[in-house]
Design a protein around this motif. Structure first.
Motif, PDB file in Angstrom:
ATOM      1  N   LEU A 204       0.820  -1.220   0.000  1.00 13.26           N
ATOM      2  CA  LEU A 204       0.000   0.000   0.000  1.00 13.26           C
ATOM      3  C   LEU A 204       0.852   1.268   0.000  1.00 13.26           C
ATOM      4  O   LEU A 204       0.347   2.344   0.308  1.00 13.26           O
ATOM      5  CB  LEU A 204      -0.915  -0.002   1.229  1.00 13.26           C
ATOM      6  N   ARG A 205       2.129   1.144  -0.359  1.00 17.41           N
ATOM      7  CA  ARG A 205       3.025   2.300  -0.252  1.00 17.41           C
ATOM      8  C   ARG A 205       2.592   3.472  -1.136  1.00 17.41           C
ATOM      9  O   ARG A 205       2.869   4.627  -0.799  1.00 17.41           O
ATOM     10  CB  ARG A 205       4.456   1.889  -0.595  1.00 17.41           C
ATOM     11  N   ASP A 206       1.898   3.197  -2.244  1.00 16.11           N
ATOM     12  CA  ASP A 206       1.450   4.284  -3.116  1.00 16.11           C
ATOM     13  C   ASP A 206       0.311   5.097  -2.494  1.00 16.11           C
ATOM     14  O   ASP A 206       0.017   6.205  -2.945  1.00 16.11           O
ATOM     15  CB  ASP A 206       0.992   3.727  -4.465  1.00 16.11           C
ATOM     16  N   ARG A 207      -0.318   4.545  -1.475  1.00 16.59           N
ATOM     17  CA  ARG A 207      -1.436   5.248  -0.816  1.00 16.59           C
ATOM     18  C   ARG A 207      -1.048   5.759   0.570  1.00 16.59           C
ATOM     19  O   ARG A 207      -1.916   6.231   1.307  1.00 16.59           O
ATOM     20  CB  ARG A 207      -2.635   4.303  -0.713  1.00 16.59           C
ATOM     21  N   LEU A 208       0.237   5.625   0.920  1.00 19.77           N
ATOM     22  CA  LEU A 208       0.705   6.060   2.234  1.00 19.77           C
ATOM     23  C   LEU A 208       1.593   7.294   2.093  1.00 19.77           C
ATOM     24  O   LEU A 208       2.384   7.381   1.145  1.00 19.77           O
ATOM     25  CB  LEU A 208       1.500   4.939   2.916  1.00 19.77           C
ATOM     26  N   PRO A 209       1.477   8.248   3.020  1.00 23.95           N
ATOM     27  CA  PRO A 209       2.409   9.385   3.007  1.00 23.95           C
ATOM     28  C   PRO A 209       3.797   8.925   3.434  1.00 23.95           C
ATOM     29  O   PRO A 209       3.945   7.911   4.111  1.00 23.95           O
ATOM     30  CB  PRO A 209       1.802  10.348   4.033  1.00 23.95           C
ATOM     31  N   ASP A 210       4.789   9.653   3.031  1.00 24.53           N
ATOM     32  CA  ASP A 210       6.168   9.332   3.431  1.00 24.53           C
ATOM     33  C   ASP A 210       6.879  10.645   3.810  1.00 24.53           C
ATOM     34  O   ASP A 210       7.142  11.474   2.930  1.00 24.53           O
ATOM     35  CB  ASP A 210       6.914   8.651   2.282  1.00 24.53           C
ATOM     36  N   PRO A 211       7.134  10.888   5.080  1.00 22.53           N
ATOM     37  CA  PRO A 211       7.001   9.956   6.207  1.00 22.53           C
ATOM     38  C   PRO A 211       5.545   9.693   6.592  1.00 22.53           C
ATOM     39  O   PRO A 211       4.659  10.428   6.189  1.00 22.53           O
ATOM     40  CB  PRO A 211       7.741  10.690   7.324  1.00 22.53           C
ATOM     41  N   LEU A 212       5.342   8.654   7.422  1.00 25.80           N
ATOM     42  CA  LEU A 212       4.002   8.323   7.889  1.00 25.80           C
ATOM     43  C   LEU A 212       3.947   8.417   9.403  1.00 25.80           C
ATOM     44  O   LEU A 212       4.972   8.262  10.091  1.00 25.80           O
ATOM     45  CB  LEU A 212       3.579   6.935   7.424  1.00 25.80           C
ATOM     46  N   ALA A 213       2.771   8.676   9.931  1.00 23.13           N
ATOM     47  CA  ALA A 213       2.589   8.818  11.376  1.00 23.13           C
ATOM     48  C   ALA A 213       2.774   7.467  12.054  1.00 23.13           C
ATOM     49  O   ALA A 213       2.274   6.447  11.573  1.00 23.13           O
ATOM     50  CB  ALA A 213       1.214   9.387  11.678  1.00 23.13           C
ATOM     51  N   THR A 214       3.488   7.444  13.171  1.00 22.33           N
ATOM     52  CA  THR A 214       3.720   6.203  13.917  1.00 22.33           C
ATOM     53  C   THR A 214       3.343   6.319  15.383  1.00 22.33           C
ATOM     54  O   THR A 214       3.475   5.357  16.134  1.00 22.33           O
ATOM     55  CB  THR A 214       5.198   5.796  13.821  1.00 22.33           C
ATOM     56  N   ARG A 215       2.900   7.505  15.779  1.00 20.63           N
ATOM     57  CA  ARG A 215       2.514   7.695  17.169  1.00 20.63           C
ATOM     58  C   ARG A 215       1.391   8.722  17.236  1.00 20.63           C
ATOM     59  O   ARG A 215       1.393   9.700  16.489  1.00 20.63           O
ATOM     60  CB  ARG A 215       3.710   8.165  18.001  1.00 20.63           C
ATOM     61  N   TRP A 216       0.439   8.482  18.142  1.00 24.78           N
ATOM     62  CA  TRP A 216      -0.719   9.360  18.272  1.00 24.78           C
ATOM     63  C   TRP A 216      -0.926   9.716  19.738  1.00 24.78           C
ATOM     64  O   TRP A 216      -0.640   8.919  20.641  1.00 24.78           O
ATOM     65  CB  TRP A 216      -1.975   8.680  17.730  1.00 24.78           C
ATOM     66  N   GLY A 217      -1.430  10.900  19.963  1.00 26.32           N
ATOM     67  CA  GLY A 217      -1.721  11.355  21.309  1.00 26.32           C
ATOM     68  C   GLY A 217      -3.202  11.290  21.606  1.00 26.32           C
ATOM     69  O   GLY A 217      -3.957  10.518  20.984  1.00 26.32           O
ATOM     70  N   LEU A 218      -3.642  12.098  22.578  1.00 20.21           N
ATOM     71  CA  LEU A 218      -5.042  12.131  22.950  1.00 20.21           C
ATOM     72  C   LEU A 218      -5.884  12.611  21.775  1.00 20.21           C
ATOM     73  O   LEU A 218      -5.492  13.496  21.020  1.00 20.21           O
ATOM     74  CB  LEU A 218      -5.238  13.062  24.150  1.00 20.21           C
ATOM     75  N   GLY A 219      -7.055  12.017  21.627  1.00 21.78           N
ATOM     76  CA  GLY A 219      -7.933  12.383  20.527  1.00 21.78           C
ATOM     77  C   GLY A 219      -7.541  11.772  19.208  1.00 21.78           C
ATOM     78  O   GLY A 219      -8.146  12.078  18.173  1.00 21.78           O
TER      79      GLY A 219
END
Length: 325
Positions: free
Chosen positions: A25-40
């Motif tokens: 799915l690399r063609d549909r993913l941003p680069d860099p991609l998010a690997t961590r999320w906070g509240l919300g």
């Protein structure tokens, strides 16, 4: 199925899935991609797609190789067999779940900062990993363990009217370093907080964990066993506290046996009530069988002599009871 073969097949499957999913799915993913999320569910950290694939591969590969190396001893007994199978499949399912949710959160996002991770997906991954671990452990726990080979202690004859006491000790120097490291980390963290280099939030969230590690390390780094005065006393830590006192009237017999951490699920207190092991180091253990059928094993030096005294004191009590009757 042989544990090593199962570990190889499952490990390779997880590695293949971890790498194939983001690449497909690399063609549909941003680069860099998010690997961590906070509240919300807001993205707070990113890494390049290549780095993400490498990190994901390495994290699982290390866990997998450790499980593979420990397969032989870790599956020798029923409790450790349950933990090993559950850990192998549960951690693999957790790794796959984290990878899937990360890819889905980034899918078709214009950039990594725009990705969102719903909280319910995090809970679903944790629940799925736990469920797989419990199911795998239950299905592969196998038949109850047969009595392992143990050394019958030599017969010890006590002199009438003479008080006899045996004391055994065991310590793990590596576990002793754990509270030292935790104390050092707590002091450094406190110093950084006082000087303003670390904000109060991270400091106060990490400090309780360090305190727990410090306390657990102090209590489980050493153990001593004293036999005499009608009981077996098991004392933890350098101060001998807390202590567990077992009346001889509750004990049926004792013997010495060789056990290793991988066979009982690791170091520390392992097992369930009625069948537990206090494991500080592999090797000679004192095993106590209760009249109720339960067992307690303690890794202790000179265990054979301690078992001899326990059996002799039990025989003496029985003889005195018969004479009185």
């Amino acid at each position: 199925m042989n544990p090593r073969i199962a570990a190889v097949i499952w490990g390779l499957f997880v590695i293949g899935a971890q790498i194939a999913l983001p690449l497909a799915l690399r063609d549909r993913l941003p680069d860099p991609l998010a690997t961590r999320w906070g509240l919300g569910g807001l993205a707070s950290r990113s890494m390049s797609l290549t780095t993400y694939i490498v990190v994901t591969f390495l994290l699982w590969a290390v866990l997998w190789l450790v499980a593979l190396a420990a397969a032989e001893r870790a599956t020798a007994r029923r409790p450790s067999r349950t933990v090993w199978w559950g850990g192998l499949f549960g951690l693999g399912a957790l790794a796959l779940g984290v990878n899937v949710t990360t890819v889905l959160a980034n899918l078709d996002a214009p950039d990594w900062a725009a990705s969102r991770l719903p909280g319910w997906q995090v809970l679903a991954v944790i629940a799925a990993g736990t469920g797989v671990a419990v199911l795998a452990g239950y299905l592969r726990k196998g038949a109850p363990d047969q009595d392992p080979a143990h050394r019958t202690p030599p017969l010890l004859r006590l002199r009438p009217g003479r008080r006899t006491v045996w004391v055994g000790h065991a310590a793990n120097r590596w576990l002793t370093l754990l509270p030292v490291a935790a104390l050092a980390a707590a002091l450094v963290l406190g110093l950084l907080y006082v000087t303003g280099l670390v904000p109060g939030g991270p400091a106060t969230s990490v400090l309780p964990g360090l305190v727990l590690v410090l306390a657990a390390g102090v209590l489980t780094s050493s153990v001593s066993v004293q036999v005499g005065d009608g009981r077996v006393a098991v004392r933890f830590g350098p101060l001998g506290w807390p202590a567990r006192r077992i009346p001889l009237s509750l004990i049926e017999s004792a013997w010495s046996e060789t056990r290793h951490p991988a066979e009982v699920g690791g170091w520390g207190i392992r097992g369930l009530p009625g069948s537990s092991t206090i494991m500080l180091r592999g090797g000679e253990c004192l095993v106590i069988r209760y009249r109720s059928g339960g067992r307690l094993a303690i890794s202790i030096d000179d265990a054979e002599r301690g078992a001899s005294l326990i059996n002799a004191l039990i025989a003496e009590r029985v003889e005195q009871s018969t004479t009185t009757d």
